[in-house]
Design a protein around this motif. Sequence first.
Motif, mmCIF file in Angstrom:
data_model
loop_
_atom_site.group_PDB
_atom_site.id
_atom_site.type_symbol
_atom_site.label_atom_id
_atom_site.label_comp_id
_atom_site.label_asym_id
_atom_site.label_seq_id
_atom_site.Cartn_x
_atom_site.Cartn_y
_atom_site.Cartn_z
ATOM 1 N N GLU A 34 0.813 -1.214 0.000
ATOM 2 C CA GLU A 34 0.000 0.000 0.000
ATOM 3 C C GLU A 34 0.850 1.270 0.000
ATOM 4 O OE1 GLU A 34 -3.292 0.157 -0.209
ATOM 5 O OE2 GLU A 34 -3.585 -2.021 -0.199
ATOM 6 N N ARG A 35 2.186 1.111 0.018
ATOM 7 C CA ARG A 35 3.122 2.231 -0.001
ATOM 8 C C ARG A 35 2.945 3.119 1.236
ATOM 9 N NH1 ARG A 35 5.475 2.824 -4.991
ATOM 10 N NH2 ARG A 35 5.986 5.006 -4.536
ATOM 11 N N PHE A 36 2.787 2.495 2.412
ATOM 12 C CA PHE A 36 2.663 3.234 3.664
ATOM 13 C C PHE A 36 4.044 3.655 4.164
ATOM 14 C CE2 PHE A 36 -1.586 1.126 5.072
ATOM 15 C CZ PHE A 36 -2.243 1.819 4.064
ATOM 16 N N ASP A 37 4.042 4.639 5.079
ATOM 17 C CA ASP A 37 5.285 5.041 5.708
ATOM 18 C C ASP A 37 5.523 4.188 6.964
ATOM 19 O OD1 ASP A 37 3.530 6.005 7.597
ATOM 20 O OD2 ASP A 37 3.876 8.124 7.154
ATOM 21 N N ALA A 38 6.515 4.584 7.771
ATOM 22 C CA ALA A 38 6.881 3.791 8.935
ATOM 23 C C ALA A 38 5.727 3.661 9.930
ATOM 24 C CB ALA A 38 8.106 4.399 9.628
ATOM 25 N N ILE A 39 4.955 4.740 10.096
ATOM 26 C CA ILE A 39 3.804 4.680 11.000
ATOM 27 C C ILE A 39 2.775 3.688 10.477
ATOM 28 C CG2 ILE A 39 1.884 5.980 12.002
ATOM 29 C CD1 ILE A 39 4.577 6.616 13.233
ATOM 30 N N GLY A 40 2.569 3.698 9.170
ATOM 31 C CA GLY A 40 1.635 2.746 8.580
ATOM 32 C C GLY A 40 2.085 1.312 8.778
ATOM 33 N N PHE A 41 3.400 1.084 8.624
ATOM 34 C CA PHE A 41 3.946 -0.254 8.864
ATOM 35 C C PHE A 41 3.675 -0.691 10.294
ATOM 36 C CE2 PHE A 41 6.000 0.078 4.864
ATOM 37 C CZ PHE A 41 6.510 -1.168 4.530
ATOM 38 N N ALA A 42 3.992 0.183 11.245
ATOM 39 C CA ALA A 42 3.812 -0.162 12.653
ATOM 40 C C ALA A 42 2.345 -0.403 12.983
ATOM 41 C CB ALA A 42 4.369 0.952 13.545
ATOM 42 N N THR A 43 1.474 0.430 12.418
ATOM 43 C CA THR A 43 0.046 0.289 12.705
ATOM 44 C C THR A 43 -0.495 -1.032 12.196
ATOM 45 O OG1 THR A 43 -0.264 2.688 12.611
ATOM 46 C CG2 THR A 43 -2.229 1.301 12.351
ATOM 47 N N LEU A 44 -0.227 -1.352 10.932
ATOM 48 C CA LEU A 44 -0.749 -2.601 10.382
ATOM 49 C C LEU A 44 -0.113 -3.812 11.046
ATOM 50 C CD1 LEU A 44 -1.332 -2.197 6.542
ATOM 51 C CD2 LEU A 44 -2.917 -1.971 8.449
ATOM 52 N N ALA A 45 1.164 -3.699 11.422
ATOM 53 C CA ALA A 45 1.816 -4.816 12.105
ATOM 54 C C ALA A 45 1.189 -5.065 13.473
ATOM 55 C CB ALA A 45 3.313 -4.549 12.246
ATOM 56 N N ILE A 46 0.922 -3.996 14.211
ATOM 57 C CA ILE A 46 0.321 -4.140 15.541
ATOM 58 C C ILE A 46 -1.107 -4.663 15.422
ATOM 59 C CG2 ILE A 46 -0.540 -2.835 17.528
ATOM 60 C CD1 ILE A 46 1.982 -1.131 17.350
#
Length: 239
Positions: A34-46
Amino acid sequence: MSDLSEAVIEASRFLDLTGVLSNAILGGVVARNERFDAIGFATLAIVSGLGGGLIRDTLLQKGTPIALTDPAYIVTALVGAAIAFLIPVQGRSWNVVFPWVDALALGTWAVAGATKTLAVGLGALPAVLLGAVTAVGGGAVREILLRQVPSVFGGNTLYATPALLASGLLVLLDRLGHPTVGLAVGTLAGAGLMLLSRWRQWQLPEAYHLEPIRVWRRRPPSKDRQGPPDKGRQGRGNR
């Protein structure tokens, strides 16, 4: 409910964290697509890694969810996010590894969720249900956040069914006095069924699309189907 030894509880925790890491990586892979940034990575991972356990612990109502009291859970989810962020987990190699990671996460979470449900004193059916919720809940929440229909609802190979099998076997073997064996057998059976369903393209049957029953409607007879005039009726009408 059988008494769960400390070894079984620790083994269940290890399996739970294994599922957290696996699903956190999967969430990070989705974030990369989805081309997310670091916050997006952390959010979806959590969300992917902890969502199912948070739902389970909230429903159990036995204190604060473990993901918020044990730092290892959030740290493990963030490690999964970092792996997916730093390493481009995609391509042919990832396509080979992904089904195994996904199946491992599902199997481990299903038995971990069922084990925890039994540990708080609930019965077999709640344990099977919450085992499946633990396994599929995080992925479902992630897909809802991305405005997608959760894959657990169908249209793909078996997903919730292997989770139900894994948690069901755990409950059965726990009742028979073999909870440790149940952890291993449930995990392998759930993961194995999921992998087999991917290979064989097994899906649950969908509902038949039946046409609605047509309601009979009274129609006037056509002229060519009308019989001769009823003389008697005409006579009575002329009186």
